[in-house]
Design a protein around this motif. Structure first.
Motif, PDB file in Angstrom:
ATOM      1  N   GLY A 194       0.826  -1.208   0.000  1.00  0.00           N
ATOM      2  CA  GLY A 194       0.000   0.000   0.000  1.00  0.00           C
ATOM      3  C   GLY A 194       0.859   1.258   0.000  1.00  0.00           C
ATOM      4  N   ALA A 195       0.193   2.389   0.159  1.00  0.00           N
ATOM      5  CA  ALA A 195       0.884   3.679   0.064  1.00  0.00           C
ATOM      6  C   ALA A 195       1.939   3.821   1.163  1.00  0.00           C
ATOM      7  N   VAL A 196       1.553   3.544   2.400  1.00  0.00           N
ATOM      8  CA  VAL A 196       2.493   3.683   3.518  1.00  0.00           C
ATOM      9  C   VAL A 196       3.522   2.560   3.480  1.00  0.00           C
ATOM     10  N   GLY A 197       3.032   1.305   3.397  1.00  0.00           N
ATOM     11  CA  GLY A 197       3.917   0.152   3.521  1.00  0.00           C
ATOM     12  C   GLY A 197       5.001   0.098   2.461  1.00  0.00           C
TER      13      GLY A 197
ATOM     14  N   ALA B 154       1.624  -8.922   2.054  1.00  0.00           N
ATOM     15  CA  ALA B 154       0.575  -8.316   1.226  1.00  0.00           C
ATOM     16  C   ALA B 154      -0.340  -9.408   0.689  1.00  0.00           C
ATOM     17  N   GLY B 155      -1.426  -8.994   0.005  1.00  0.00           N
ATOM     18  CA  GLY B 155      -2.521  -9.918  -0.267  1.00  0.00           C
ATOM     19  C   GLY B 155      -2.625 -10.551  -1.638  1.00  0.00           C
ATOM     20  N   THR B 156      -1.704 -10.261  -2.562  1.00  0.00           N
ATOM     21  CA  THR B 156      -1.743 -10.960  -3.865  1.00  0.00           C
ATOM     22  C   THR B 156      -0.316 -11.252  -4.339  1.00  0.00           C
TER      23      THR B 156
ATOM     24  N   GLU C 137       0.732 -10.581  -7.310  1.00  0.00           N
ATOM     25  CA  GLU C 137       1.169  -9.405  -8.077  1.00  0.00           C
ATOM     26  C   GLU C 137       1.818  -8.394  -7.121  1.00  0.00           C
ATOM     27  N   LYS C 138       1.228  -8.249  -5.954  1.00  0.00           N
ATOM     28  CA  LYS C 138       1.780  -7.297  -4.979  1.00  0.00           C
ATOM     29  C   LYS C 138       3.130  -7.776  -4.439  1.00  0.00           C
ATOM     30  N   THR C 139       3.215  -9.063  -4.081  1.00  0.00           N
ATOM     31  CA  THR C 139       4.484  -9.530  -3.510  1.00  0.00           C
ATOM     32  C   THR C 139       5.591  -9.482  -4.562  1.00  0.00           C
TER      33      THR C 139
ATOM     34  N   ASN D  54       2.589 -13.667   0.747  1.00  0.00           N
ATOM     35  CA  ASN D  54       1.192 -13.441   0.372  1.00  0.00           C
ATOM     36  C   ASN D  54       0.338 -14.076   1.459  1.00  0.00           C
ATOM     37  N   TYR D  55      -0.256 -13.248   2.309  1.00  0.00           N
ATOM     38  CA  TYR D  55      -0.990 -13.799   3.466  1.00  0.00           C
ATOM     39  C   TYR D  55      -2.282 -14.494   3.038  1.00  0.00           C
ATOM     40  N   GLU D  56      -2.750 -14.191   1.825  1.00  0.00           N
ATOM     41  CA  GLU D  56      -3.998 -14.819   1.360  1.00  0.00           C
ATOM     42  C   GLU D  56      -3.781 -16.273   0.942  1.00  0.00           C
TER      43      GLU D  56
ATOM     44  N   ASP E 168       3.366  -2.075  11.646  1.00  0.00           N
ATOM     45  CA  ASP E 168       2.072  -2.733  11.538  1.00  0.00           C
ATOM     46  C   ASP E 168       1.013  -1.786  10.961  1.00  0.00           C
ATOM     47  N   ASN E 169       0.545  -2.127   9.766  1.00  0.00           N
ATOM     48  CA  ASN E 169      -0.538  -1.367   9.129  1.00  0.00           C
ATOM     49  C   ASN E 169      -1.878  -2.079   9.225  1.00  0.00           C
ATOM     50  N   VAL E 170      -1.858  -3.313   9.755  1.00  0.00           N
ATOM     51  CA  VAL E 170      -2.975  -4.214   9.526  1.00  0.00           C
ATOM     52  C   VAL E 170      -3.607  -4.784  10.794  1.00  0.00           C
TER      53      VAL E 170
ATOM     54  N   HIS F  56      -9.287  -4.493  11.304  1.00  0.00           N
ATOM     55  CA  HIS F  56     -10.355  -4.341  12.312  1.00  0.00           C
ATOM     56  C   HIS F  56     -11.244  -3.127  12.080  1.00  0.00           C
ATOM     57  N   TYR F  57     -10.979  -2.345  11.029  1.00  0.00           N
ATOM     58  CA  TYR F  57     -11.712  -1.078  10.898  1.00  0.00           C
ATOM     59  C   TYR F  57     -13.219  -1.280  10.709  1.00  0.00           C
ATOM     60  N   ASN F  58     -13.609  -2.428  10.150  1.00  0.00           N
ATOM     61  CA  ASN F  58     -15.047  -2.646   9.934  1.00  0.00           C
ATOM     62  C   ASN F  58     -15.682  -3.488  11.039  1.00  0.00           C
TER      63      ASN F  58
ATOM     64  N   GLY G  66       2.178   3.343  19.396  1.00  0.00           N
ATOM     65  CA  GLY G  66       1.297   3.881  18.355  1.00  0.00           C
ATOM     66  C   GLY G  66       1.896   5.145  17.774  1.00  0.00           C
ATOM     67  N   LEU G  67       1.516   5.444  16.545  1.00  0.00           N
ATOM     68  CA  LEU G  67       2.031   6.678  15.949  1.00  0.00           C
ATOM     69  C   LEU G  67       0.908   7.377  15.190  1.00  0.00           C
ATOM     70  N   LEU G  68       0.984   8.692  15.170  1.00  0.00           N
ATOM     71  CA  LEU G  68       0.023   9.514  14.436  1.00  0.00           C
ATOM     72  C   LEU G  68       0.808  10.571  13.675  1.00  0.00           C
ATOM     73  N   VAL G  69       0.643  10.567  12.363  1.00  0.00           N
ATOM     74  CA  VAL G  69       1.497  11.412  11.517  1.00  0.00           C
ATOM     75  C   VAL G  69       1.392  12.891  11.879  1.00  0.00           C
ATOM     76  N   SER G  70       0.202  13.319  12.303  1.00  0.00           N
ATOM     77  CA  SER G  70       0.033  14.758  12.574  1.00  0.00           C
ATOM     78  C   SER G  70       0.909  15.229  13.743  1.00  0.00           C
TER      79      SER G  70
ATOM     80  N   ASP H 235      -7.920  -3.648  -3.498  1.00  0.00           N
ATOM     81  CA  ASP H 235      -7.919  -3.370  -4.946  1.00  0.00           C
ATOM     82  C   ASP H 235      -6.702  -2.553  -5.386  1.00  0.00           C
ATOM     83  N   ASN H 236      -6.103  -1.833  -4.459  1.00  0.00           N
ATOM     84  CA  ASN H 236      -5.025  -0.897  -4.831  1.00  0.00           C
ATOM     85  C   ASN H 236      -3.644  -1.517  -4.703  1.00  0.00           C
ATOM     86  N   ILE H 237      -2.763  -1.078  -5.620  1.00  0.00           N
ATOM     87  CA  ILE H 237      -1.320  -1.293  -5.445  1.00  0.00           C
ATOM     88  C   ILE H 237      -0.721   0.104  -5.311  1.00  0.00           C
TER      89      ILE H 237
HETATM   90  N1  NAP Z   1      -1.167   6.419  12.141  1.00  0.00           N
HETATM   91  C1  NAP Z   1      -1.162   7.281  11.128  1.00  0.00           C
HETATM   92  O1  NAP Z   1      -0.846   8.473  11.267  1.00  0.00           O
HETATM   93  C2  NAP Z   1      -1.554   6.751   9.774  1.00  0.00           C
HETATM   94  C3  NAP Z   1      -1.421   7.544   8.621  1.00  0.00           C
HETATM   95  C4  NAP Z   1      -1.723   6.970   7.377  1.00  0.00           C
HETATM   96  C5  NAP Z   1      -2.199   5.649   7.303  1.00  0.00           C
HETATM   97  N2  NAP Z   1      -2.345   4.943   8.456  1.00  0.00           N
HETATM   98  C6  NAP Z   1      -2.785   3.546   8.423  1.00  0.00           C
HETATM   99  O2  NAP Z   1      -1.806   2.832   7.710  1.00  0.00           O
HETATM  100  C7  NAP Z   1      -2.405   1.727   7.048  1.00  0.00           C
HETATM  101  C8  NAP Z   1      -2.045   1.783   5.570  1.00  0.00           C
HETATM  102  O3  NAP Z   1      -2.604   2.951   5.014  1.00  0.00           O
HETATM  103  P1  NAP Z   1      -2.449   3.236   3.450  1.00  0.00           P
HETATM  104  O4  NAP Z   1      -3.000   4.576   3.187  1.00  0.00           O
HETATM  105  O5  NAP Z   1      -1.082   2.921   3.048  1.00  0.00           O
HETATM  106  O6  NAP Z   1      -3.462   2.162   2.828  1.00  0.00           O
HETATM  107  P2  NAP Z   1      -3.110   1.084   1.727  1.00  0.00           P
HETATM  108  O7  NAP Z   1      -2.170   0.107   2.340  1.00  0.00           O
HETATM  109  O8  NAP Z   1      -2.681   1.798   0.501  1.00  0.00           O
HETATM  110  O9  NAP Z   1      -4.508   0.386   1.419  1.00  0.00           O
HETATM  111  C9  NAP Z   1      -5.078  -0.509   2.294  1.00  0.00           C
HETATM  112  C10 NAP Z   1      -4.549  -1.955   2.072  1.00  0.00           C
HETATM  113  O10 NAP Z   1      -4.788  -2.687   3.259  1.00  0.00           O
HETATM  114  C11 NAP Z   1      -4.858  -4.057   2.945  1.00  0.00           C
HETATM  115  N3  NAP Z   1      -5.962  -4.673   3.698  1.00  0.00           N
HETATM  116  C12 NAP Z   1      -7.267  -4.347   3.657  1.00  0.00           C
HETATM  117  N4  NAP Z   1      -7.971  -5.128   4.490  1.00  0.00           N
HETATM  118  C13 NAP Z   1      -7.076  -5.976   5.063  1.00  0.00           C
HETATM  119  C14 NAP Z   1      -7.186  -7.041   6.017  1.00  0.00           C
HETATM  120  N5  NAP Z   1      -8.374  -7.377   6.546  1.00  0.00           N
HETATM  121  N6  NAP Z   1      -6.055  -7.693   6.367  1.00  0.00           N
HETATM  122  C15 NAP Z   1      -4.860  -7.373   5.831  1.00  0.00           C
HETATM  123  N7  NAP Z   1      -4.686  -6.375   4.933  1.00  0.00           N
HETATM  124  C16 NAP Z   1      -5.792  -5.688   4.559  1.00  0.00           C
HETATM  125  C17 NAP Z   1      -5.134  -4.163   1.431  1.00  0.00           C
HETATM  126  O11 NAP Z   1      -3.973  -4.729   0.816  1.00  0.00           O
HETATM  127  P3  NAP Z   1      -3.768  -6.342   0.735  1.00  0.00           P
HETATM  128  O12 NAP Z   1      -4.084  -6.748  -0.670  1.00  0.00           O
HETATM  129  O13 NAP Z   1      -2.329  -6.509   1.073  1.00  0.00           O
HETATM  130  O14 NAP Z   1      -4.702  -6.960   1.710  1.00  0.00           O
HETATM  131  C18 NAP Z   1      -5.276  -2.723   0.987  1.00  0.00           C
HETATM  132  O15 NAP Z   1      -4.752  -2.500  -0.301  1.00  0.00           O
HETATM  133  C19 NAP Z   1      -3.901   1.817   7.312  1.00  0.00           C
HETATM  134  O16 NAP Z   1      -4.212   0.968   8.399  1.00  0.00           O
HETATM  135  C20 NAP Z   1      -4.093   3.271   7.705  1.00  0.00           C
HETATM  136  O17 NAP Z   1      -5.216   3.456   8.514  1.00  0.00           O
HETATM  137  C21 NAP Z   1      -2.041   5.475   9.673  1.00  0.00           C
END
Ligand code: NAP
Length: 336
Positions: A157-160, A178-180, A182-184, A198-200, A222-224, A250-252, A275-279, A325-327
């Motif tokens: 993803g964008a951050v990872g 990551a989940g596909t 293509e991504k790995t 590929n965790y899937e 940890d993003n997940v 866990h967001y949903n 924990g970290l918060l970008v702001s 859906d995103n890479i």
């Molecule tokens: N703390 C902060 O200041 C801060 C700032 C920005 C972002 N974040 C957090 O950082 C994380 C990444 O953000 P991003 O913007 O870079 O998003 P992203 O990784 O570009 O998009 C989300 C990705 O999460 C994966 N995902 C979705 N549901 C999942 C699940 N149940 N288990 C495992 N992976 C799952 C999907 O990839 P797969 O195909 O790999 O599953 C999806 O492409 C998010 O949790 C976001 O909330 C935190």
């Protein structure tokens, strides 16, 4: 400039996974900038996982959206009217705006965009908020040292994807999850990750980590959350650092799932979990921006954006974050 403006409004709080019923596209008047503000024609808008937290009617680190609100988020576009000394019509800027064709930005909060460094969408990804999150989260919370093994979840993803490349720059062995396929493949073949899971298609995350991180894990970004994180905790080395950036798994959830508790593992590893918060790093965003622009400009850090076409498809782009859906960074193209 048009007097009309289409904008997405938040109309229903989701119960579990959000659906398109949460959003409504309405025709409104184009907003008028006040002193210090910019009216911007939006070229690209950002959809981000944290927005799911804003859909709840409870406090989170970002203010909840109220029903009827225009959805807010990062945008990049062209100034069409400026009430701020630092900008004039025609300037390209990035900042906090709305899911709409025209958006008002706070001029003090906006940043100039240099299309010679990278295309406009990069200013919502590697050169925007996600890039800054990766930069400060890894370097200040993860504290990577040469020779460390760094594991990143949500790695494509964008951050990872940015975290892994910064870790490589710091002489670390980098493993992405990551989940596909293509991504790995993108992580290992194009971005220089040393290994990827590929965790899937992997049943036993712990065994997979034994293979790719035989010396254990020194930094976990940890993003997940969820079972991937449980497995990484079993591999933490002495004095490991865990940067908790996101918990998208866990967001949903309407209730926090109770699983096997992994905290006893922290006694043996004496790991730091933070924990970290970008702001929190806002006063030093210019430092991150300068460094990230230099890395991107020199090709030391690669980036990718997944572009969904058309403002009308913005909710689909957002919902796609939860199905992977995103890479790289997910953006929506609103105008040329
Ligand atoms: N703390 C902060 O200041 C801060 C700032 C920005 C972002 N974040 C957090 O950082 C994380 C990444 O953000 P991003 O913007 O870079 O998003 P992203 O990784 O570009 O998009 C989300 C990705 O999460 C994966 N995902 C979705 N549901 C999942 C699940 N149940 N288990 C495992 N992976 C799952 C999907 O990839 P797969 O195909 O790999 O599953 C999806 O492409 C998010 O949790 C976001 O909330 C935190």
């Amino acid at each position: 400039m048009s007097d009309s403006n289409r904008a997405w409004h938040f109309v229903e709080r989701p119960d579990g996974e959000p659906t398109s019923d949460c959003f409504e596209l309405r025709e409104t008047e184009s907003p008028t900038p006040r002193f210090g503000e910019l009216l911007v024609r939006v070229h690209y808008l950002s959809v981000d996982p944290y927005m799911r937290g804003r859909m709840r009617d409870s406090a989170s680190y970002a203010e909840p959206w109220q029903l009827g609100d225009i959805l807010q988020g990062g945008v990049v576009g062209e100034v069409v009217e400026s009430e701020h000394d630092a900008y004039e019509s025609g300037d390209l800027v990035a900042g906090r705006g709305t899911w709409s064709e025209y958006s008002v930005l706070d001029g003090d909060d906006a940043t100039p965009v240099d299309p010679d460094v990278a295309g406009l969408p990069a200013y919502l990804g590697v050169l925007g908020m996600p890039g800054r999150t990766a930069y400060f989260g890894l370097l200040e919370v993860g504290e990577p040292r040469p020779g460390d093994t760094v594991v990143v979840s949500g790695a494509a993803g964008a951050v990872g994807s940015t975290v892994g490349q910064i870790a490589s720059q710091n002489g670390c062995r980098v493993v992405g999850v990551a989940g596909t396929d293509e991504k790995t493949a993108w992580l290992t073949d194009d971005l220089g990750f040393d290994a990827a899971i590929n965790y899937e298609t992997t049943d036993d995350y712990r065994a997979a980590l034994d293979d790719v991180a035989p010396d254990g894990v020194d930094v976990y970004f940890d993003n997940v959350g969820g079972p991937i994180t449980d497995a990484v905790f079993t591999k933490l080395n002495l004095d490991a650092r865990v940067a908790v950036c996101g918990q998208i798994a866990h967001y949903n959830d309407e209730e926090v799932p109770m699983g096997p508790r992994k905290l006893p593992l922290l006694i043996a590893s004496r790991a730091k979990v933070e924990g970290l918060l970008v702001s929190d790093y806002a006063t030093r965003f210019d430092v991150a921006r300068e460094q990230l622009e230099a890395w991107v400009g020199s090709g030391a850090i690669e980036h990718r954006e997944t572009v969904v076409e058309g403002l009308e498809n913005a909710p689909d782009a957002f919902l796609g974050l939860f199905s992977g859906d995103n890479i790289g960074k997910q953006v929506v193209r609103v105008a040329e």
